[in-house]
Design an enzyme around this catalytic site. Structure first.
Site, PDB file in Angstrom:
ATOM      1  N   CYS A   1      -2.487   8.958   2.806  1.00  0.00           N
ATOM      2  CA  CYS A   1      -2.328   8.660   1.374  1.00  0.00           C
ATOM      3  C   CYS A   1      -3.631   8.750   0.605  1.00  0.00           C
ATOM      4  O   CYS A   1      -3.624   8.876  -0.621  1.00  0.00           O
ATOM      5  CB  CYS A   1      -1.701   7.286   1.193  1.00  0.00           C
ATOM      6  SG  CYS A   1      -2.626   5.962   2.018  1.00  0.00           S
TER       7      CYS A   1
ATOM      8  N   GLU B   1       0.880  -1.163   0.000  1.00  0.00           N
ATOM      9  CA  GLU B   1       0.000   0.000   0.000  1.00  0.00           C
ATOM     10  C   GLU B   1       0.914   1.207   0.000  1.00  0.00           C
ATOM     11  O   GLU B   1       1.523   1.550   1.019  1.00  0.00           O
ATOM     12  CB  GLU B   1      -0.917  -0.030   1.221  1.00  0.00           C
ATOM     13  CG  GLU B   1      -2.128   0.886   1.086  1.00  0.00           C
ATOM     14  CD  GLU B   1      -1.841   2.290   1.558  1.00  0.00           C
ATOM     15  OE1 GLU B   1      -1.539   3.152   0.686  1.00  0.00           O
ATOM     16  OE2 GLU B   1      -1.893   2.540   2.758  1.00  0.00           O
TER      17      GLU B   1
END
Length: 500
Positions: free
Chosen positions: A295, A261
């Site tokens: 993010c 990720e």
């Protein structure tokens, strides 16, 4: 500073071990005071942690789903019992506001352990339709049955991010354990103490020795050993794309499984029929939630020209209501960045935007909080008149900075030209984690969402469904987790075939 535990030890093979290379100071981003001393492991200790996990795998992988479920539930209960103390430590390490430390860090970690206590009981076998095989070189005619069975991968190294040490670690450790894997956790050096508190809770819950191991350090050699150890079968990493690429190279040498990720540069497409209040509130999460250190934030706004100036005005007004200050004080919305080095990085991006022609509508300066001059603060910053070739539009800043790019409206000869223009700008990115579409025409919003090259799309919302798959396209990652998808991520699929 009320949170200051003694020098932390490593957790290897069920024992608390003195680090070979001493300790480093963990600093409170809001006050710049020392929170505690985190252990500096050696490469040998990282290898030892992986070896302990390998030894424990044989017995842990054979435990029943019910046993694993009960242990994860007990761990969640222990974490909830001490949640206030955990939140104070998380706040001291990360600079998160009180609400974020309680509700988005510790509470989410508890919820994830509870979720995977249930997940451990999800079916592991899927019956497949029988197949009729005619006689041939492989044998007589037969009807063959088949099962697809999920098996644990083995030893998983979990490398966690600094922006949410509780929730991020829990999102890796809990599903990995639920599937029967053993783990080595390598927390971020900025805030590792919270992850050790998680290990304490697991120990109290009765985790067998070696099933969970935690090693930390500022030396990259520790992470390299935790990733590269021959005892490790899989690496789960959350962090920057650059580091993820290096980890991927190491994993590729021995074909280790990966779950990555990585970075994001979320595009928020705002059409001229959008509910601007909803769009502004959603985009405002970049400024307000953990100071943009997330993010999934919509940091790249692509606004249709008829609403461009109004959107800028409303975002400016929104920023004006955000209180920047000590995260422990009531009413603070925007706290500090994680470190002085990261503050300088964010400031350098704002300056880069200025030089490339972006207009700084508001923010960009270094605010003084409580007159002390201490803390790693950056004022929420809005950049206008941006173009897709600017660094502030192309690169992940990971701070309270939003860049707004205008696009033109519909061509009378082509009613969907605005959609095409918006899609071209949104997909002109190396990243593809989560994008957002704001439009009063839901059919158009879904039409655009389906075409975006992103792992997730929010339609008129920045909310998350915590059972939906999470992961990225392009340089934003490899694989999917969250919900049942995490159980699949931390398992191998085995086929068993027999004559019917």
């Amino acid at each position: 500073m009320s949170v200051r535990p003694g020098p932390q030890r490593l957790f290897i093979g069920g024992a608390w071990v003195e680090p070979d290379h001493g300790h480093h100071e963990v600093v409170d981003p809001a006050s710049e005071e020392v929170v505690g001393l985190a252990p500096e492991a050696s490469r040998e200790q990282a290898y030892a942690a992986a070896a302990a996990a390998r030894e424990a795998f044989a017995s842990w992988s054979r435990t029943t789903p019910e046993e694993r479920s009960a242990l994860l539930a007990r761990a969640a209960s222990v974490m909830r019992r001490d949640s206030e103390a955990h939140a104070r430590l998380a706040q001291a390490e990360t600079g998160a506001t009180t609400a974020t430390a309680r509700g988005m860090q510790v509470a989410v970690a508890v919820a994830r352990f509870e979720r995977y206590a249930k997940g451990a009981l999800e079916p592991l076998e899927q019956a497949l339709p029988p197949q009729i095989n005619p006689a041939g070189p492989m044998g007589k005619a037969a009807v063959l049955g088949a099962l697809a069975v999920r098996q644990p991968v083995g030893v998983v190294t979990c490398v966690t991010s600094y922006n949410n040490p509780w929730a991020n670690a829990a999102g890796k450790v809990a599903p990995a354990l639920a599937m029967g894997n053993t783990v080595v956790v390598k927390p971020a050096p900025q805030d590792p103490l919270s992850v050790y508190r998680m290990a304490v809770a697991l120990e109290e819950a009765g985790i067998p020795p070696g099933v969970v191991n935690v090693v930390s350090g500022t030396d990259v050699a520790v992470g390299e050993a935790a990733v590269g150890s021959p005892d490790v079968d899989m690496v789960s990493f959350t962090g920057s794309t650059a580091v993820g690429q290096r980890i991927g190279e190491v994993c590729g040498r021995t074909l280790k499984r990966q779950l990555m990720e990585l970075g994001g540069k979320g595009a928020a497409i705002v059409f001229d029929d959008a509910d601007l209040d909803a769009a502004v509130a959603g985009i405002g999460t970049t400024f307000s939630f953990y100071s943009g250190q997330i993010c999934t934030a919509p940091t790249r706004v692509i606004a249709q020209r008829p609403v461009y100036e109004r959107l800028l005005a409303e975002l400016t007004a929104y920023i004006g209501h955000l209180r920047v200050g000590d995260p422990r004080e009531h009413g603070t919305v925007v706290g500090p960045l994680i470190s002085a080095a990261h503050r300088e990085r964010v400031e350098s991006y704002v300056e880069s935007g200025r030089k490339e022609g972006a207009r700084v509508v508001t923010g960009g300066e270094r605010p003084t909080v409580s007159g002390s001059g201490r803390g790693f603060y950056v004022a929420p910053t809005l950049l206008a008149d941006c173009t897709s070739d600017m660094r502030v539009v192309r690169e992940e800043i990971f701070g309270p900075v939003v860049a707004v790019v205008p696009f033109d409206g519909d061509d009378p000869k082509d009613p969907r030209s605005a959609e095409e223009a918006a899609l071209a700008l949104a997909d002109d990115s190396d990243y593809g984690l989560i994008d957002y579409v704001y439009s009063g025409d839901v059919a158009r919003a879904f039409r655009v969402a389906r075409r975006l090259r992103a792992g997730g799309v929010g339609v008129n919302t920045v909310g998350r469904n915590m059972e939906a798959p999470f992961g990225g396209f392009k340089r934003s990652g490899v694989g999917r987790d969250v919900g049942s998808y995490a159980l699949h991520a931390y398992s191998e699929t085995q086929a068993i075939v027999w004559p019917g």
